[in-house]
Design a protein around this motif. Structure first.
Motif, PDB file in Angstrom:
ATOM      1  N   THR A 102       0.871  -1.190   0.000  1.00  0.00           N
ATOM      2  CA  THR A 102       0.000   0.000   0.000  1.00  0.00           C
ATOM      3  C   THR A 102       0.902   1.233   0.000  1.00  0.00           C
ATOM      4  O   THR A 102       2.102   1.144   0.288  1.00  0.00           O
ATOM      5  CB  THR A 102      -0.877   0.075   1.272  1.00  0.00           C
ATOM      6  OG1 THR A 102       0.000   0.244   2.406  1.00  0.00           O
ATOM      7  CG2 THR A 102      -1.727  -1.175   1.469  1.00  0.00           C
ATOM      8  N   ALA A 103       0.283   2.390  -0.281  1.00  0.00           N
ATOM      9  CA  ALA A 103       1.051   3.641  -0.266  1.00  0.00           C
ATOM     10  C   ALA A 103       1.654   3.878   1.120  1.00  0.00           C
ATOM     11  O   ALA A 103       2.805   4.305   1.254  1.00  0.00           O
ATOM     12  CB  ALA A 103       0.154   4.805  -0.678  1.00  0.00           C
ATOM     13  N   ALA A 104       0.873   3.568   2.165  1.00  0.00           N
ATOM     14  CA  ALA A 104       1.376   3.777   3.530  1.00  0.00           C
ATOM     15  C   ALA A 104       2.593   2.890   3.802  1.00  0.00           C
ATOM     16  O   ALA A 104       3.543   3.321   4.459  1.00  0.00           O
ATOM     17  CB  ALA A 104       0.269   3.487   4.540  1.00  0.00           C
ATOM     18  N   TYR A 124      10.486  -1.413  -3.948  1.00  0.00           N
ATOM     19  CA  TYR A 124       9.473  -2.009  -4.818  1.00  0.00           C
ATOM     20  C   TYR A 124       8.127  -2.017  -4.117  1.00  0.00           C
ATOM     21  O   TYR A 124       8.047  -2.274  -2.904  1.00  0.00           O
ATOM     22  CB  TYR A 124       9.819  -3.472  -5.098  1.00  0.00           C
ATOM     23  CG  TYR A 124      10.802  -3.734  -6.217  1.00  0.00           C
ATOM     24  CD1 TYR A 124      10.387  -3.683  -7.547  1.00  0.00           C
ATOM     25  CD2 TYR A 124      12.113  -4.081  -5.942  1.00  0.00           C
ATOM     26  CE1 TYR A 124      11.275  -3.978  -8.582  1.00  0.00           C
ATOM     27  CE2 TYR A 124      13.004  -4.373  -6.971  1.00  0.00           C
ATOM     28  CZ  TYR A 124      12.579  -4.323  -8.287  1.00  0.00           C
ATOM     29  OH  TYR A 124      13.451  -4.612  -9.298  1.00  0.00           O
ATOM     30  N   GLY A 125       7.075  -1.823  -4.886  1.00  0.00           N
ATOM     31  CA  GLY A 125       5.728  -2.117  -4.433  1.00  0.00           C
ATOM     32  C   GLY A 125       5.312  -3.479  -4.949  1.00  0.00           C
ATOM     33  O   GLY A 125       5.577  -3.808  -6.110  1.00  0.00           O
ATOM     34  N   ARG A 136      -1.249   2.937  -8.353  1.00  0.00           N
ATOM     35  CA  ARG A 136      -0.878   4.323  -8.712  1.00  0.00           C
ATOM     36  C   ARG A 136      -0.532   5.133  -7.471  1.00  0.00           C
ATOM     37  O   ARG A 136       0.411   5.921  -7.473  1.00  0.00           O
ATOM     38  CB  ARG A 136      -2.022   5.003  -9.462  1.00  0.00           C
ATOM     39  CG  ARG A 136      -2.224   4.410 -10.846  1.00  0.00           C
ATOM     40  CD  ARG A 136      -3.117   5.316 -11.650  1.00  0.00           C
ATOM     41  NE  ARG A 136      -3.837   4.549 -12.649  1.00  0.00           N
ATOM     42  CZ  ARG A 136      -4.308   5.055 -13.781  1.00  0.00           C
ATOM     43  NH1 ARG A 136      -4.152   6.334 -14.061  1.00  0.00           N
ATOM     44  NH2 ARG A 136      -4.953   4.293 -14.624  1.00  0.00           N
ATOM     45  N   ALA A 137      -1.292   4.928  -6.406  1.00  0.00           N
ATOM     46  CA  ALA A 137      -1.014   5.649  -5.150  1.00  0.00           C
ATOM     47  C   ALA A 137       0.348   5.241  -4.592  1.00  0.00           C
ATOM     48  O   ALA A 137       1.063   6.062  -4.002  1.00  0.00           O
ATOM     49  CB  ALA A 137      -2.111   5.376  -4.134  1.00  0.00           C
ATOM     50  N   MET A 138       0.720   3.974  -4.788  1.00  0.00           N
ATOM     51  CA  MET A 138       2.037   3.519  -4.325  1.00  0.00           C
ATOM     52  C   MET A 138       3.142   4.223  -5.104  1.00  0.00           C
ATOM     53  O   MET A 138       4.171   4.606  -4.541  1.00  0.00           O
ATOM     54  CB  MET A 138       2.149   2.000  -4.462  1.00  0.00           C
ATOM     55  CG  MET A 138       1.250   1.265  -3.477  1.00  0.00           C
ATOM     56  SD  MET A 138       0.961  -0.444  -3.934  1.00  0.00           S
ATOM     57  CE  MET A 138       2.528  -1.157  -3.532  1.00  0.00           C
ATOM     58  N   THR A 175       1.681   4.417 -14.642  1.00  0.00           N
ATOM     59  CA  THR A 175       2.655   5.059 -13.733  1.00  0.00           C
ATOM     60  C   THR A 175       3.987   5.322 -14.422  1.00  0.00           C
ATOM     61  O   THR A 175       4.807   6.091 -13.913  1.00  0.00           O
ATOM     62  CB  THR A 175       2.952   4.174 -12.495  1.00  0.00           C
ATOM     63  OG1 THR A 175       3.702   3.019 -12.912  1.00  0.00           O
ATOM     64  CG2 THR A 175       1.690   3.753 -11.775  1.00  0.00           C
ATOM     65  N   GLY A 176       4.240   4.638 -15.541  1.00  0.00           N
ATOM     66  CA  GLY A 176       5.527   4.777 -16.223  1.00  0.00           C
ATOM     67  C   GLY A 176       6.643   3.970 -15.581  1.00  0.00           C
ATOM     68  O   GLY A 176       7.768   3.972 -16.062  1.00  0.00           O
TER      69      GLY A 176
END
Ligand code: DOR
Ligand code: ZN
Length: 450
Positions: A102-104, A124-125, A136-138, A175-176
């Motif tokens: 997660t982003a958090a 890495y996510g 995307r938030a990650m 996200t690229g």
């Protein structure tokens, strides 16, 4: 103008050329490259004594282990191993506890890493069935790339179904960023693993039998197909199988943005070395295979089918490596301390040019993960991540001497020729002759608008 640092009398080696000269550094960046006598005055001068100067290496496949497994490795110890080993940027895998999904969790991991890090880093996510809408938030939270475990029996990072992978690739494309894939077919691994266990097999060869070549061939093919369909950039992790190489080459010919890495243990070992390499301790996923794969992997590294050298640095305590049943042995071993030494030894043997090594260890990973020319380049404007090599240094590999907490290596005792003598991170000396010369916290995350 007086600059912070000049390195004089170096053999400057890039993938394209080698020439004698100097490099001037100011504010952490390279500001001039040229003849030594044309260098500006400097507050500090390092005389390379004619030795090679290369960009700091990047390692895009590192399991640092924190949070969750600090008994295996910490950010302090992993990045110390990297600094000593001439690696100035690491990219950390998400199979920590909790996993980076997660982003958090991305922000949390960067916060754990930053105060300890001795080299620059990215995280890495992980890609799972439960977080496709979070990817995307990650990326916005600072993930540098994504990791997809297509061949996994680790409950922390289970293999997602193909529908989720298809959707994830479309999200990641937006996200690229690039998605690194552990490309093995999970149902094949599971089926064969269950069958071998039911047959009472507990030996190292059973682990190899489980990881049949076709499990890699199928997954690499599927990844290439899904990457072409979605436009997602992908990176094939730790390729060890000669039968996958033509698929990688074909994907590149088709124009798919697919890069691939291999690791020193696949280039240097086979099952024929198992006894010398510690028996069950040789377990790694994917496995070191029977003889006959390393030759084609070397060819692929020379011709560019394999772009990148990475370590898959996967430290475990010695007790976890020394188990009777192969199924109980923790897979993987440390690589950050010794990757450059091992590869320079092969350069000395004539298996690879130093220029090609610099491409695979520095420029190619920086390009693949969007860091070039800031990283991986000896160019004006680049970060002054620099390594002076001592090509004469001979020493045996000794796990006990590693900066990593992982001390068990299948390459124990191997005599190497050549090593990083000095490692500089953005112009600051971080390691010299195997000793750390800086304090943790100098390393920075690369993807958070530093
Ligand atoms: O050998 C391995 N070790 N392969 C993996 O995919 C994971 C890694 C680890 O985290 O220990
Ligand atoms: Zn790995």
């Amino acid at each position: 103008m007086t600059v912070d640092l000049v390195i004089r009398d170096a053999l400057i080696v890039t993938p394209q050329a080698r020439r004698h000269g100097g490099v001037a550094v100011d504010n952490g960046r390279i500001v001039a490259i040229g003849r030594t006598d044309a260098m500006p005055p400097a507050r500090r001068v390092i005389d390379a004594g004619g030795r090679p100067l290369i960009p700091g290496a990047l390692d895009v496949h590192v399991h640092v282990r924190e949070p969750g497994f600090s008994h295996k490795e910490t950010w302090a110890t992993a990045t110390a191993a990297a600094a000593v080993g001439g690696i100035t940027t690491v990219l950390d895998m998400p199979n920590t506890n909790p996993p980076t999904e997660t982003a958090a969790r991305v922000r949390e991991k960067i916060a754990i890493a930053a105060p300890q890090a001795l080299v620059d880093f990215g995280v890495y996510g992980n890609v799972g069935e439960g977080n496709v809408s979070e990817l995307r938030a990650m990326a916005e939270a600072g993930a540098s790339a994504f990791k997809l475990y297509l061949g996994s029996d680790n409950p922390l990072v289970p293999c997602p179904n193909d529908g989720a992978v298809l959707d994830a690739f479309a999200e990641i494309r937006a996200t690229g960023l690039r998605c690194t894939v552990h490309a093995e077919n999970t149902p094949i691994l599971r089926w064969r693993g269950d069958r071998l266990k039911a047959a009472g097999r507990h030996d190292l060869a059973a682990h190899l039998e489980q990881h049949a070549d076709i499990a890699a061939v199928e997954a690499v093919s599927r990844v290439a197909l899904l990457a072409e369909w979605t436009g997602c950039k992908v990176h094939i992790a730790h390729e060890n199988c000669r039968h996958a190489l033509p698929i990688i080459a074909r994907a590149k010919r088709r124009g798919i943005d697919l890069t691939a890495e291999t690791c020193p243990h696949y280039l240097l070992l086979s099952m024929a070395d198992a006894e010398r390499a510690g028996g069950n301790a040789l377990r790694v996923k994917p496995p070191v295979r029977e003889p006959g794969h390393a030759g084609p992997l070397w060819d692929a590294l020379r011709d560019g089918t394999i772009d990148v050298i990475a370590t898959d640095h996967a430290p475990h305590p010695a007790a976890e490596k020394r188990q009777q049943s192969i199924w109980d042995v923790s897979p993987g071993f440390p690589g950050l301390d010794i990757s450059m030494r091992l590869m320079l030894t092969e350069v000395a043997r004539g298996r690879l040019t130093l220029e090609r090594y610099v491409m695979a260890a520095c420029e190619a990973p920086a390009r693949a993960f969007g860091l070039y020319p800031r990283k991986g380049a000896l160019l004006v404007g680049a970060d002054a991540d620099l390594v002076i090599l001592d090509l004469e240094r001979r020493a045996p590999i000794r796990g006990a001497d590693f900066g990593s907490m992982g001390k068990v290596t299948p390459l124990e005792g191997l005599e190497t020729v050549g090593a990083a003598a000095l490692t500089l991170l953005r112009g600051t000396l971080v390691a010299e002759d195997g000793r750390i010369a800086a304090t943790g916290g100098i390393g920075r995350p690369w993807n958070t608008g530093r």
